[in-house]
Structure formats: structure tokens, C-alpha cells
Design a protein around this motif. Sequence first.
Motif, PDB file in Angstrom:
ATOM      1  N   ARG A 103       1.388  35.306  10.776  1.00  0.00           N
ATOM      2  CA  ARG A 103       0.913  33.991  11.212  1.00  0.00           C
ATOM      3  C   ARG A 103       0.930  33.904  12.739  1.00  0.00           C
ATOM      4  O   ARG A 103       1.530  34.741  13.406  1.00  0.00           O
ATOM      5  CB  ARG A 103       1.798  32.878  10.630  1.00  0.00           C
ATOM      6  N   ALA A 144       7.342  27.564   5.296  1.00  0.00           N
ATOM      7  CA  ALA A 144       6.663  28.547   4.445  1.00  0.00           C
ATOM      8  C   ALA A 144       6.254  27.903   3.126  1.00  0.00           C
ATOM      9  O   ALA A 144       5.479  26.945   3.124  1.00  0.00           O
ATOM     10  CB  ALA A 144       7.538  29.770   4.240  1.00  0.00           C
ATOM     11  N   CYS A 203       5.258  35.185   6.471  1.00  0.00           N
ATOM     12  CA  CYS A 203       5.229  33.839   7.046  1.00  0.00           C
ATOM     13  C   CYS A 203       5.506  33.786   8.541  1.00  0.00           C
ATOM     14  O   CYS A 203       5.339  32.732   9.157  1.00  0.00           O
ATOM     15  CB  CYS A 203       6.225  32.938   6.311  1.00  0.00           C
TER      16      CYS A 203
END
Length: 158
Positions: free
Chosen positions: A109, A12, A105
Amino acid sequence: MSRSAAITLPWADGEYTFRLGFAQLIELQEEIDAGPYVILDRLRDRKRRPKEEDRPDDDDREGDDEEDVPLPPRCGVREIRAVIRLGLLGGGLDAKKVGKLIRTCVEARVPEENRLVAWTALLIALHGAPEEEVGKKKGPVTEAMNSTTSPTERSDSD
């Protein structure tokens, strides 16, 4: 000897410590309804040798230099999310920050960006970190296990 099974990884926006202790492994098992070794296997990279009919018909080929064909992992996105979430919590990160990181994150994603982080964290949880040198440090328990005398045997003979 204490084996924390923690690992710090770049992930991240920085470096984070992931640790899945016994409590986190139980929670993971209950949440996913599969054991941690099954989940680890699902997260790993998989490959297969090309089938004979998939190979080019080339008489000039020397040896078997063909690369394995990559296959998709068998894990689901819930497994990736759960391993990372529980690993961060076990690593000591505040639950509120973990929730925010999971939303921004992991969930926002593509799964493949986080799959190897999840696999690494779970692998270390189950097998220990390489730098922990399993069996190298001597403590009272390992010294007793390596002893050739029985604990009831007296060293001074009468």
C-alpha cells in the motif's frame, strides 16, 4: 497501577491491538537507529505558516485567518513498517499473521495509509492512553508519595 500503553485501532481488515512495550521500543530503536521520540517526531504531521511573499496581496484581509501550509512528514517507509510490525507483535498477534499483514497491508500500500496508525501506536506507547488516567488511581506507591509523614516517623509520640 499498570499502564499497558496498548490501543485498539481500526486497521487493514478489522480492529487490531497495537502495543509497543519496552522490549519493542528497544528493538525499534536498534532497527531504525533512532530513538522512539525522534521517530515519533518524524511520523507526525507538519505545517508551516505561509511566508510573507507567499501570501496574497489583499488589503481586504481581516486578521490572520490563513491556514498553515502542510509539509510532508520526515519519516521513512522503514519507520512506518517497523512501528506497525512491532506494535502488532507487542499487541499479542501471532508472528506469522503479522508478517502476512505487513506484506499485504503495509508494503503493498502507499505509505500515507499507514503513517497515522504508526504515529498513534507510538504516541500511546510513549505517553500512555488517555483512558489510563495517569495519576488518578491510588496504589501503595502513590499513597506513600502523597503522605505528609516520613516513613521513619512514628505517629505515637513518647
